[in-house]
Design an enzyme around this catalytic site. Structure first.
Site, PDB file in Angstrom:
ATOM      1  N   TYR A  18       0.833  -1.209   0.000  1.00 58.36           N
ATOM      2  CA  TYR A  18       0.000   0.000   0.000  1.00 58.36           C
ATOM      3  C   TYR A  18       0.867   1.259   0.000  1.00 58.36           C
ATOM      4  O   TYR A  18       0.730   2.117   0.870  1.00 58.36           O
ATOM      5  CB  TYR A  18      -0.943   0.004   1.217  1.00 58.36           C
ATOM      6  CG  TYR A  18      -1.963  -1.095   1.134  1.00 58.36           C
ATOM      7  CD1 TYR A  18      -3.111  -0.939   0.366  1.00 58.36           C
ATOM      8  CD2 TYR A  18      -1.775  -2.313   1.794  1.00 58.36           C
ATOM      9  CE1 TYR A  18      -4.047  -1.951   0.258  1.00 58.36           C
ATOM     10  CE2 TYR A  18      -2.700  -3.335   1.686  1.00 58.36           C
ATOM     11  CZ  TYR A  18      -3.837  -3.143   0.927  1.00 58.36           C
ATOM     12  OH  TYR A  18      -4.748  -4.144   0.822  1.00 58.36           O
ATOM     13  N   ASP A 255     -12.556 -17.735   8.303  1.00 65.66           N
ATOM     14  CA  ASP A 255     -11.251 -17.236   7.867  1.00 65.66           C
ATOM     15  C   ASP A 255     -10.398 -17.034   9.123  1.00 65.66           C
ATOM     16  O   ASP A 255     -10.492 -16.010   9.793  1.00 65.66           O
ATOM     17  CB  ASP A 255     -11.426 -15.929   7.087  1.00 65.66           C
ATOM     18  CG  ASP A 255     -10.083 -15.338   6.643  1.00 65.66           C
ATOM     19  OD1 ASP A 255      -9.033 -15.818   7.102  1.00 65.66           O
ATOM     20  OD2 ASP A 255     -10.106 -14.382   5.848  1.00 65.66           O
TER      21      ASP A 255
HETATM   22  C1  LIG Z   1      -3.929 -11.370   6.163  1.00 61.31           C
HETATM   23  C2  LIG Z   1      -5.282 -11.934   5.964  1.00 61.31           C
HETATM   24  C3  LIG Z   1      -5.666 -12.489   4.731  1.00 61.31           C
HETATM   25  C4  LIG Z   1      -4.771 -12.444   3.519  1.00 61.31           C
HETATM   26  O1  LIG Z   1      -3.596 -13.154   3.696  1.00 61.31           O
HETATM   27  P1  LIG Z   1      -2.319 -12.826   2.754  1.00 61.31           P
HETATM   28  O2  LIG Z   1      -1.323 -13.872   3.155  1.00 61.31           O
HETATM   29  O3  LIG Z   1      -1.897 -11.447   3.085  1.00 61.31           O
HETATM   30  O4  LIG Z   1      -2.768 -12.973   1.352  1.00 61.31           O
HETATM   31  C5  LIG Z   1      -6.926 -13.041   4.644  1.00 61.31           C
HETATM   32  N1  LIG Z   1      -7.765 -13.062   5.691  1.00 61.31           N
HETATM   33  C6  LIG Z   1      -7.430 -12.561   6.897  1.00 61.31           C
HETATM   34  C7  LIG Z   1      -8.397 -12.634   8.042  1.00 61.31           C
HETATM   35  C8  LIG Z   1      -6.178 -11.964   7.069  1.00 61.31           C
HETATM   36  O5  LIG Z   1      -5.864 -11.426   8.258  1.00 61.31           O
END
Ligand SMILES: *Cc1c(COP(=O)(O)O)cnc(C)c1O
Length: 447
Positions: A18, A255
């Site tokens: 960014y 996630d």
């Molecule tokens: C950091 C993050 C991602 C993306 O992961 P990258 O390795 O940066 O592509 C996705 N979901 C959550 C909750 C994250 O904190």
């Protein structure tokens, strides 16, 4: 090249996350890192308050992780995963399945968190197609969410605060529901907390009910919404989400890329609520911060349904899938974590962060101070000027990287009480000095 020449090349040619190429923010050059300390090329040593974005849970340059990589290097750095397999991938799978919530039985490896989310989206869509429900092809996500920077993942990030408008024509259209407001530590005996939780759940029910025929899955960051706002919510909401997803025939994707591997005080944030998702994404701390690796796990039912669909297989296969170096260091990292007292470390760090940060809450300009597991958050009333705050943190010998209106600490789980003390007192001083400067520049933001 001299240090000055290196810095000049970096500024001229190398993108940072960014960052602007016409007005680049300062970056500091790292010579090495050891334990909880980052050493700059100018000789300064910083206490790490970021774990390199949630990853370096055991600190840097760990002898056990180094040895695991060296051992694996003698066999092979990489082989393709199509038609071949290897012990590091299998051993990592065994470890993950033993630790994750019940019901998750199938592992898909990829190279980064964002890709793990893309994989989860594709799994959900292929699953619905295979059941003859191709109309269920969209996802529901929470406001204030963050799921990554690739197109599919980006389409699930908060629609106001994310990047939706910049890429509007390209992004899949998803549905959003208000983020839960019931705090993690809310007392549900209390009538007002109960009422708030009921409203949170009613909003989710309404969204699922309204869009159920179009929805393949509901994706959430369990318990802690990370990069979209560092908001912690009550486990009862996650329990309700699990039940509502079943009621409306929508898959639940957790996630856990940021929350996994002990950060929130449980091994996985889903454990706070005792629920199992249909699909789970892991990344970040999975290799202890050594190499890029991610995994998307799912149930036997979802995997078998996909496999019996039109394609006859799951349609994804990254070049560096299950990279052996990454898998072997992930195995070593998980073994280290499980052999450590990660739970009491988290509790100890939590107590230190809470004690060291709480008095900031009284300052004008600070909206809220909260902690969860080994995470301490200072939410400001206005967006933070990182270019102003970061040098103040460096003066205190601490490495902290604020974003938006959030200043937070997320130290390695091996940080000692003395490290936490240095981090919190350094941050106290830096934030106070920052607010003094900032109030002078822009008083309206700090009432
Ligand atoms: C950091 C993050 C991602 C993306 O992961 P990258 O390795 O940066 O592509 C996705 N979901 C959550 C909750 C994250 O904190």
């Amino acid at each position: 090249m001299s240090a000055t020449e290196l810095a000049a090349f970096d500024r001229e040619h190398i993108w940072h996350p960014y960052s602007s190429m016409t007005n680049p923010a300062p970056v500091w050059q790292v010579a090495s890192a050891q334990g909880v300390r980052i050493r700059l090329t100018d000789g300064r040593e910083l206490v790490d308050g970021m774990s390199s974005w949630w990853c370096a849970v055991h600190g840097y340059n760990h002898p056990v992780l180094n040895a695991a990589l060296q051992r694996q290097l003698q066999n092979m750095a990489h082989v393709m995963f199509g038609g071949l397999t290897h012990e590091p991938a299998i051993e990592l799978g065994r470890r993950l399945l033993a630790l994750v919530p019940d019901g998750l039985e199938k592992v898909f490896y990829s190279d980064s968190g964002s890709v793990a989310v893309e994989v989860a989206i594709k799994m959900a869509i292929q699953y619905q197609q295979a059941r003859g429900k191709a109309h269920k092809s969209r996802l529901l996500a929470l406001e204030f969410g963050y799921h990554g920077d690739t197109l599919g993942a980006m389409s699930l990030c908060d629609p106001q605060r994310g990047m939706h408008h910049l890429f509007a024509g390209l992004l899949p259209q998803q549905f959003f529901v208000a983020a839960p407001r019931t705090r993690f530590d809310a007392d549900l005996q209390d009538a007002s907390s109960q009422a708030l939780l009921a409203q949170d759940i009613a909003a989710l029910r309404a969204a699922l009910e309204q869009h159920q025929h179009e929805l393949a899955a509901f994706i959430v960051e369990p318990i802690l919404q990370g990069a979209g706002g560092m908001r912690c919510y009550h486990p009862a909401y996650l329990q309700a989400a699990r039940e509502l997803c079943d009621e409306f025939d929508v898959l639940l994707i957790a996630d856990e890329i940021a929350t996994g591997f002990g950060r929130t005080g449980e091994l996985f944030a889903c454990n706070h609520a005792g629920i199992s998702p249909d699909i789970m994404c892991l990344g970040k701390a999975i290799t202890g911060g050594y190499l890029t690796l991610a995994a998307t796990l799912t149930t036997r039912h979802v995997a078998e349904t996909i496999s019996q669909g039109e394609a006859g297989c799951f349609m994804h296969g990254p070049t560096f899938m299950a990279n052996p170096l990454a898998c072997s260091v992930a195995c070593a990292s998980i073994d280290l974590l499980m052999a450590s007292d990660w739970r009491s470390n988290c509790e100890r760090i939590n107590a230190g962060l809470a004690a060291g940060l709480v008095s900031l809450a009284e300052l004008p300009g600070v909206q809220d101070v909260r902690t969860l597991g080994a995470i301490g958050v200072v939410e400001m009333t206005a967006n933070v000027n990182t270019r102003m705050l970061q040098p103040l943190c460096l003066e205190q010998g601490i490495w902290v990287r604020p974003f938006a209106n959030l200043v937070y600490l997320m130290p390695p789980l091996v940080a000692t009480d003395a490290d936490i003390q240095l981090l919190t007192s350094g941050l106290q001083t830096a934030v106070r000095a920052y607010l003094e400067q900032a109030t002078r520049n822009n008083p309206a933001d700090f009432v």
